[in-house]
Design a protein around this motif. Structure first.
Motif, PDB file in Angstrom:
ATOM      1  N   HIS A 244       7.134   4.398   2.694  1.00 35.36           N
ATOM      2  CA  HIS A 244       7.645   3.019   2.123  1.00 35.36           C
ATOM      3  C   HIS A 244       8.027   2.223   3.608  1.00 35.36           C
ATOM      4  O   HIS A 244       8.864   2.285   4.290  1.00 35.36           O
ATOM      5  N   ASN A 245       6.872   1.572   3.864  1.00 41.96           N
ATOM      6  CA  ASN A 245       6.964   0.400   4.699  1.00 41.96           C
ATOM      7  C   ASN A 245       7.495   0.925   6.223  1.00 41.96           C
ATOM      8  O   ASN A 245       8.227   0.637   6.969  1.00 41.96           O
ATOM      9  N   THR A 246       6.744   2.109   6.534  1.00 39.69           N
ATOM     10  CA  THR A 246       6.893   2.532   7.710  1.00 39.69           C
ATOM     11  C   THR A 246       5.690   3.613   8.236  1.00 39.69           C
ATOM     12  O   THR A 246       4.894   4.144   7.340  1.00 39.69           O
ATOM     13  N   ILE A 247       5.180   3.632   9.383  1.00 39.84           N
ATOM     14  CA  ILE A 247       4.257   4.443   9.779  1.00 39.84           C
ATOM     15  C   ILE A 247       4.913   5.540  10.924  1.00 39.84           C
ATOM     16  O   ILE A 247       4.268   6.263  11.809  1.00 39.84           O
TER      17      ILE A 247
ATOM     18  N   ALA B 229       2.592  -0.839   2.581  1.00 41.16           N
ATOM     19  CA  ALA B 229       3.069  -1.623   3.662  1.00 41.16           C
ATOM     20  C   ALA B 229       3.559  -2.864   3.188  1.00 41.16           C
ATOM     21  O   ALA B 229       2.770  -3.541   2.632  1.00 41.16           O
ATOM     22  N   LEU B 230       4.762  -3.201   3.463  1.00 46.58           N
ATOM     23  CA  LEU B 230       5.140  -4.430   3.396  1.00 46.58           C
ATOM     24  C   LEU B 230       4.970  -5.660   4.661  1.00 46.58           C
ATOM     25  O   LEU B 230       4.079  -5.045   5.494  1.00 46.58           O
ATOM     26  N   GLN B 231       5.612  -6.675   4.521  1.00 45.85           N
ATOM     27  CA  GLN B 231       5.262  -7.545   5.543  1.00 45.85           C
ATOM     28  C   GLN B 231       5.213  -7.034   7.083  1.00 45.85           C
ATOM     29  O   GLN B 231       4.462  -7.343   7.895  1.00 45.85           O
ATOM     30  N   SER B 232       6.489  -6.586   7.310  1.00 45.17           N
ATOM     31  CA  SER B 232       6.509  -6.144   8.670  1.00 45.17           C
ATOM     32  C   SER B 232       5.733  -5.019   9.158  1.00 45.17           C
ATOM     33  O   SER B 232       5.149  -5.034  10.273  1.00 45.17           O
ATOM     34  N   VAL B 233       5.378  -4.158   8.243  1.00 42.80           N
ATOM     35  CA  VAL B 233       4.274  -3.097   8.799  1.00 42.80           C
ATOM     36  C   VAL B 233       2.831  -3.707   8.930  1.00 42.80           C
ATOM     37  O   VAL B 233       2.153  -3.525   9.575  1.00 42.80           O
ATOM     38  N   VAL B 234       2.637  -4.708   7.726  1.00 41.25           N
ATOM     39  CA  VAL B 234       1.336  -5.390   7.751  1.00 41.25           C
ATOM     40  C   VAL B 234       1.109  -5.996   9.167  1.00 41.25           C
ATOM     41  O   VAL B 234       0.094  -6.052   9.719  1.00 41.25           O
TER      42      VAL B 234
END
Length: 277
Positions: free
Chosen positions: A38-41, A55-60
């Motif tokens: 969830h929103n991390t790699i 991917a949400l806004q920050s990861v995108v």
């Protein structure tokens, strides 16, 4: 992730463990078919390549702007990248990264049971949060735009103070949207690109239109330039009738959480079955 859509879509699986990224290495084993990040790699490469990345806004933005992150994805390709908006999918594609849009209403989201006709009065909602980190850079744009809309009542939320002092502007603060949405024609949101609010699903589900700045979603209106927003509001108030609103109300049935759960489950099962193809 704390999402009803995720919980429901995985409810038939017998072994599900929720951990933080830092704990994932110690918990990972061959008994798991995949990880959903969830929103991390920020996980080891062997886990990344066995993951769905939501991917949400920050990861995108990280993936778009970081050549190192792009190279890491090429050499440790996730099973799939999901994102919460069509705009994010488009931005990732322009960066050479394929993804799938998986819309995600809030866990509390419920569909209204019947359509309520549009009000006679020209009235709109405006999402305004002066402390929201993706809106702070747009506060001047918001104020300037609202000052140029004089012939419609504007109800701002969730901030308790209005962005401008103006006869046609009122702040309604934190409210139950299902109480207020039937009283308006639509909702406007100006914020940083990819900042897609989940209140949009509440508004759309009642058949009301959505107007975003620089967001190309399947079910909302958009304008590329902030200066175009006042005329867009006027146009939508003049042209969007109960016929279009009722069509939106019917279309929003696709965002029912049980319906989305089936979509998510089907996609997860397909990825597991085809991971080595």
């Amino acid at each position: 992730m704390g999402l009803n859509t995720l919980k429901q879509s995985l409810r038939k699986y017998t072994s599900i463990k929720t951990v933080t990224p830092s704990e994932m290495e110690s918990h990972w084993s061959d008994q798991y078919d995949l990880a959903l990040l969830h929103n991390t790699i920020d996980v080891p490469n062997h886990i990344l390549s066995n993951s769905i990345v939501y991917a949400l806004q920050s990861v995108v933005n990280q993936l778009i702007r970081s050549p190192a992150s792009q190279e890491r994805l090429r050499t440790n390709k996730p099973l799939e990248i999901w994102c919460n908006t069509r705009s994010a999918e488009n931005d990732l594609r322009r960066a050479g990264i394929e993804s799938v849009t998986m819309y995600r209403p809030a866990p509390r989201f419920t569909l209204p049971t019947s359509y309520i006709p549009l009000p006679q009065k020209r009235r709109i909602l405006w999402y305004y949060d002066s402390n929201h980190k993706f809106m702070i850079s747009r506060l001047d744009d918001i104020k300037r735009t609202i000052r140029n809309i004089r012939d419609a009542e504007i109800l701002t939320f969730p901030d308790v103070n209005p962005p401008v002092v103006q006869d046609n502007v009122s702040a309604i603060g934190r409210v139950q949207l299902q109480h207020w949405v039937p009283r308006v024609h639509g909702m406007v949101r100006i914020s940083d690109r990819l900042d897609f609010g989940r209140s949009s699903f509440d508004v759309y589900s009642h058949g009301r239109w959505l107007l975003y700045h620089d967001m190309e979603e399947d079910f909302s209106f958009t304008r590329k330039y902030v200066a175009e927003m006042p005329s867009a509001v006027d146009e939508l108030l003049a042209t969007q009738t109960n016929s279009e609103a009722q069509s939106r109300f019917e279309d929003a049935r696709k965002f029912d959480l049980e319906t989305l759960a089936e979509v998510w489950e089907s996609r997860v099962r397909w990825l597991i079955a085809n991971r080595n193809c």
